[in-house]
Scaffold this motif. Structure first.
Motif, PDB file in Angstrom:
ATOM      1  N   LYS A   8      -9.981  13.085  11.566  1.00  9.30           N
ATOM      2  CA  LYS A   8     -11.132  13.634  10.822  1.00  9.30           C
ATOM      3  C   LYS A   8     -10.697  14.069   9.420  1.00  9.30           C
ATOM      4  O   LYS A   8     -11.380  13.789   8.428  1.00  9.30           O
ATOM      5  N   LEU A   9      -9.557  14.728   9.371  1.00 12.51           N
ATOM      6  CA  LEU A   9      -9.031  15.221   8.097  1.00 12.51           C
ATOM      7  C   LEU A   9      -8.700  14.041   7.170  1.00 12.51           C
ATOM      8  O   LEU A   9      -9.011  14.058   5.973  1.00 12.51           O
ATOM      9  N   SER A  10      -8.110  13.016   7.771  1.00 13.19           N
ATOM     10  CA  SER A  10      -7.752  11.817   7.010  1.00 13.19           C
ATOM     11  C   SER A  10      -9.002  11.136   6.442  1.00 13.19           C
ATOM     12  O   SER A  10      -9.015  10.708   5.288  1.00 13.19           O
ATOM     13  N   GLN A  11     -10.047  11.061   7.264  1.00 16.13           N
ATOM     14  CA  GLN A  11     -11.311  10.446   6.813  1.00 16.13           C
ATOM     15  C   GLN A  11     -11.906  11.220   5.639  1.00 16.13           C
ATOM     16  O   GLN A  11     -12.387  10.639   4.663  1.00 16.13           O
ATOM     17  N   GLU A  12     -11.871  12.546   5.740  1.00 17.83           N
ATOM     18  CA  GLU A  12     -12.407  13.388   4.668  1.00 17.83           C
ATOM     19  C   GLU A  12     -11.626  13.191   3.370  1.00 17.83           C
ATOM     20  O   GLU A  12     -12.206  13.091   2.293  1.00 17.83           O
ATOM     21  N   ARG A  13     -10.312  13.125   3.516  1.00 16.02           N
ATOM     22  CA  ARG A  13      -9.456  12.914   2.334  1.00 16.02           C
ATOM     23  C   ARG A  13      -9.757  11.572   1.678  1.00 16.02           C
ATOM     24  O   ARG A  13      -9.852  11.471   0.459  1.00 16.02           O
ATOM     25  N   TRP A  14      -9.894  10.534   2.517  1.00 13.46           N
ATOM     26  CA  TRP A  14     -10.174   9.197   1.993  1.00 13.46           C
ATOM     27  C   TRP A  14     -11.547   9.139   1.319  1.00 13.46           C
ATOM     28  O   TRP A  14     -11.713   8.474   0.305  1.00 13.46           O
ATOM     29  N   LEU A  15     -12.512   9.846   1.904  1.00 11.01           N
ATOM     30  CA  LEU A  15     -13.864   9.868   1.330  1.00 11.01           C
ATOM     31  C   LEU A  15     -13.829  10.491  -0.069  1.00 11.01           C
ATOM     32  O   LEU A  15     -14.408   9.959  -1.019  1.00 11.01           O
ATOM     33  N   LEU A  16     -13.115  11.602  -0.165  1.00 10.19           N
ATOM     34  CA  LEU A  16     -12.996  12.293  -1.448  1.00 10.19           C
ATOM     35  C   LEU A  16     -12.262  11.411  -2.464  1.00 10.19           C
ATOM     36  O   LEU A  16     -12.698  11.262  -3.620  1.00 10.19           O
ATOM     37  N   PHE A  17     -11.172  10.808  -2.009  1.00 11.70           N
ATOM     38  CA  PHE A  17     -10.356   9.964  -2.893  1.00 11.70           C
ATOM     39  C   PHE A  17     -11.152   8.749  -3.384  1.00 11.70           C
ATOM     40  O   PHE A  17     -11.191   8.472  -4.583  1.00 11.70           O
ATOM     41  N   THR A  18     -11.785   8.040  -2.467  1.00  5.26           N
ATOM     42  CA  THR A  18     -12.510   6.819  -2.864  1.00  5.26           C
ATOM     43  C   THR A  18     -13.716   7.147  -3.744  1.00  5.26           C
ATOM     44  O   THR A  18     -13.998   6.405  -4.686  1.00  5.26           O
ATOM     45  N   SER A  19     -14.402   8.249  -3.440  1.00  6.21           N
ATOM     46  CA  SER A  19     -15.571   8.581  -4.273  1.00  6.21           C
ATOM     47  C   SER A  19     -15.142   8.922  -5.701  1.00  6.21           C
ATOM     48  O   SER A  19     -15.795   8.514  -6.666  1.00  6.21           O
ATOM     49  N   ARG A  20     -14.031   9.632  -5.831  1.00  6.60           N
ATOM     50  CA  ARG A  20     -13.532   9.974  -7.178  1.00  6.60           C
ATOM     51  C   ARG A  20     -13.038   8.738  -7.916  1.00  6.60           C
ATOM     52  O   ARG A  20     -13.308   8.552  -9.105  1.00  6.60           O
ATOM     53  N   LEU A  21     -12.330   7.888  -7.191  1.00  8.46           N
ATOM     54  CA  LEU A  21     -11.792   6.675  -7.818  1.00  8.46           C
ATOM     55  C   LEU A  21     -12.931   5.731  -8.226  1.00  8.46           C
ATOM     56  O   LEU A  21     -12.923   5.166  -9.323  1.00  8.46           O
ATOM     57  N   LYS A  22     -13.927   5.596  -7.361  1.00 10.95           N
ATOM     58  CA  LYS A  22     -15.068   4.727  -7.679  1.00 10.95           C
ATOM     59  C   LYS A  22     -15.841   5.266  -8.887  1.00 10.95           C
ATOM     60  O   LYS A  22     -16.312   4.486  -9.719  1.00 10.95           O
ATOM     61  N   ALA A  23     -15.958   6.588  -8.970  1.00 10.32           N
ATOM     62  CA  ALA A  23     -16.656   7.190 -10.124  1.00 10.32           C
ATOM     63  C   ALA A  23     -15.902   6.865 -11.417  1.00 10.32           C
ATOM     64  O   ALA A  23     -16.513   6.529 -12.437  1.00 10.32           O
ATOM     65  N   LEU A  24     -14.573   6.950 -11.353  1.00 10.28           N
ATOM     66  CA  LEU A  24     -13.759   6.629 -12.542  1.00 10.28           C
ATOM     67  C   LEU A  24     -13.872   5.144 -12.902  1.00 10.28           C
ATOM     68  O   LEU A  24     -13.957   4.793 -14.082  1.00 10.28           O
ATOM     69  N   ILE A  25     -13.882   4.297 -11.885  1.00 13.41           N
ATOM     70  CA  ILE A  25     -13.998   2.841 -12.123  1.00 13.41           C
ATOM     71  C   ILE A  25     -15.352   2.547 -12.764  1.00 13.41           C
ATOM     72  O   ILE A  25     -15.441   1.788 -13.738  1.00 13.41           O
ATOM     73  N   ARG A  26     -16.405   3.166 -12.239  1.00 13.21           N
ATOM     74  CA  ARG A  26     -17.763   2.957 -12.775  1.00 13.21           C
ATOM     75  C   ARG A  26     -17.826   3.377 -14.248  1.00 13.21           C
ATOM     76  O   ARG A  26     -18.475   2.739 -15.056  1.00 13.21           O
ATOM     77  N   LYS A  27     -17.109   4.434 -14.568  1.00 14.08           N
ATOM     78  CA  LYS A  27     -17.149   5.001 -15.926  1.00 14.08           C
ATOM     79  C   LYS A  27     -16.345   4.140 -16.917  1.00 14.08           C
ATOM     80  O   LYS A  27     -16.749   3.958 -18.057  1.00 14.08           O
ATOM     81  N   ARG A  28     -15.198   3.637 -16.459  1.00 15.07           N
ATOM     82  CA  ARG A  28     -14.267   2.990 -17.397  1.00 15.07           C
ATOM     83  C   ARG A  28     -14.328   1.460 -17.398  1.00 15.07           C
ATOM     84  O   ARG A  28     -13.989   0.832 -18.394  1.00 15.07           O
ATOM     85  N   MET A  29     -14.679   0.871 -16.253  1.00 10.68           N
ATOM     86  CA  MET A  29     -14.550  -0.585 -16.130  1.00 10.68           C
ATOM     87  C   MET A  29     -15.878  -1.297 -16.357  1.00 10.68           C
ATOM     88  O   MET A  29     -16.942  -0.685 -16.276  1.00 10.68           O
ATOM     89  N   ASN A  30     -15.752  -2.607 -16.600  1.00 12.15           N
ATOM     90  CA  ASN A  30     -16.933  -3.433 -16.811  1.00 12.15           C
ATOM     91  C   ASN A  30     -17.508  -3.802 -15.447  1.00 12.15           C
ATOM     92  O   ASN A  30     -16.972  -4.671 -14.749  1.00 12.15           O
ATOM     93  N   ILE A  31     -18.603  -3.143 -15.089  1.00 11.74           N
ATOM     94  CA  ILE A  31     -19.121  -3.320 -13.718  1.00 11.74           C
ATOM     95  C   ILE A  31     -19.769  -4.695 -13.509  1.00 11.74           C
ATOM     96  O   ILE A  31     -20.122  -5.047 -12.388  1.00 11.74           O
ATOM     97  N   LYS A  32     -19.921  -5.463 -14.609  1.00 12.90           N
ATOM     98  CA  LYS A  32     -20.477  -6.823 -14.455  1.00 12.90           C
ATOM     99  C   LYS A  32     -19.423  -7.797 -13.929  1.00 12.90           C
ATOM    100  O   LYS A  32     -19.764  -8.875 -13.469  1.00 12.90           O
ATOM    101  N   ARG A  33     -18.155  -7.410 -14.049  1.00  8.65           N
ATOM    102  CA  ARG A  33     -17.092  -8.295 -13.558  1.00  8.65           C
ATOM    103  C   ARG A  33     -17.117  -8.296 -12.022  1.00  8.65           C
ATOM    104  O   ARG A  33     -17.282  -7.243 -11.398  1.00  8.65           O
ATOM    105  N   SER A  34     -16.958  -9.496 -11.454  1.00 12.25           N
ATOM    106  CA  SER A  34     -17.112  -9.627  -9.995  1.00 12.25           C
ATOM    107  C   SER A  34     -16.094  -8.779  -9.228  1.00 12.25           C
ATOM    108  O   SER A  34     -16.412  -8.211  -8.185  1.00 12.25           O
TER     109      SER A  34
END
Lengths: 195, 202
Positions: free
Chosen positions: A128-154
């Motif tokens: 459960k703890l691992s899942q929570e950590r991964w959720l937090l990590f992926t949501s933060r990383l995805k937010a950064l990717i959305r902000k910095r990267m070209n989301i039109k790229r496949s």
């Protein structure tokens, strides 16, 4: 391939010998096409794991005596813009000196963040703890990717769309194996190809 | 004779090396030049012990495997003396150790990514430690050839792309077969026009 990997043995009798061996190793090598992309994504993961990571990166660069490319945020950002998947992509490529510096920096940062990276990679942690950590990590990383990267790229669209954490796990594995002197050599070797 | 012992701890792994300075080689009193024994403790696994040759073999496979893994390649590596093997095992990694003593079954250790990186870090710390003046039988990390990486990376993506291409091709082909052609209509029109053309001559 096997032949080229079995040429030299390693002796632990000083850094001079090692330096010359490393220089010889990269004689007939070229920078891999995905090197700038890989480096930028590794820094993005570091930014995900540590708040205000850019300041820490610049401070660390200063402490380990890296070049003027790390003197300001703008210079550092310009280097990262060599990643073709960025919104603000420049048609430049990283030089081997810049790659060396970035590898050293990533290696030092990975060493500092190793306990966090290890927690995410470990299968022995409570589920459960691992899942929570991964959720937090992926949501933060995805937010950064959305902000910095070209989301039109496949590739970016697939990273953001999929629930599969495999690409992010691969980046964490790279960081975990990049710690220390041996890790920096390993990461550097993965950013080059034999010509 | 001075007996020295150094330990490298990394979360799940603890590597202890014992030995003595090689005075004939000019080692200082804090340097291990002759390795007498080593022991490796991985949490959840039996204690591993052996001679320098065994440690060399262990270092060879772990460092080669980690080098490949960082480039996205997961494949089996066997040590020079064929006593240690490491191979992918689902999401984890399987370390197989064969004893050089007779009558002892091979030992199997399953490592996850964090344990593999702990073990790799222990090996890295050892080989770059200036307190050791030992020639390790391991290779310097080298870049791979592009072809080698392409051949050894997982083929799942390639296969999926091929499958998609096959599905699209068969769907498009079926659609084209079912679509009615207008050959007959054009033929009729042609015959009509030929008739009208032939009228004035009469």
């Amino acid at each position: 391939m096997k032949k080229s990997n079995l040429n030299s043995t390693q002796v632990n009798n000083g850094s001079k010998h090692l330096d010359s061996t490393i220089r010889e190793t990269y004689c007939n090598c070229v920078i891999a096409n995905d090197a700038s992309r890989k480096i930028d994504f590794l820094i993005l993961v570091i930014e995900t794991l540590q708040i205000n990571a850019t300041d820490s990166l610049l401070l660390k660069a200063k402490n380990i005596g890296l070049s003027d490319d790390f003197s300001s945020r703008v210079q550092f950002w310009k280097m990262r813009c060599s990643n073709p998947l960025r919104n603000t992509h420049t048609l430049t490529s990283l030089t081997s000196e810049q790659i060396d510096s970035l590898v050293e920096l990533i290696s030092h940062m990975a060493e500092n963040l190793y306990p966090l990276i290890r927690q995410l990679l470990s299968s022995k942690e409570p589920k459960k703890l691992s899942q929570e950590r991964w959720l937090l990590f992926t949501s933060r990383l995805k937010a950064l990717i959305r902000k910095r990267m070209n989301i039109k790229r496949s590739y970016i669209a697939s990273l953001l769309g999929e629930d599969n954490n495999e690409p992010f796990r691969e980046l964490l594995v790279i960081l975990s194996l990049s710690c220390g002197e041996g890790g920096a050599n390993r990461l550097k070797a993965s950013l080059y190809h034999q010509s | 004779m001075i007996n020295l012992s150094y330990r490298f701890d990394q979360n799940s792994s603890s590597l202890q090396i014992s030995g003595m300075p090689d005075v004939s080689n000019g080692d200082s009193e804090n340097t291990i030049g002759i390795l007498s024994s080593w022991s490796l403790k991985i949490i959840g696994s039996p204690l591993l012990e052996g001679e320098k040759e065994h440690l060399d073999n262990l270092m060879q496979v772990i460092l080669k495997y980690s080098r490949s893994y960082i480039s996205g390649i997961r494949k089996t590596f066997v040590s020079n003396k064929k006593i240690i093997t490491i191979s992918p095992f689902g999401m984890s990694h399987k370390l197989l150790l064969k004893s050089t003593k007779e009558g002892i079954n091979p030992l199997e250790i399953i490592l996850d990514d964090s344990e593999l990186s702990d073990l790799t870090r222990c090996m890295d710390l050892l080989r770059f430690d200036p307190r050791f003046n030992i020639r390790w039988d391991i290779n310097q990390e080298r870049p791979f050839r592009k072809k080698y990486i392409l051949n050894n990376q997982s083929n799942s993506n390639k296969n999926i792309n091929f499958l998609y291409a096959l599905i699209i091709f068969s769907f498009a082909s079926t659609l084209l077969i079912l679509f009615p052609t207008n050959d007959k209509y054009e033929l009729q029109e042609f015959t009509n026009s030929s008739q009208t053309l032939s009228k004035p001559t009469e």
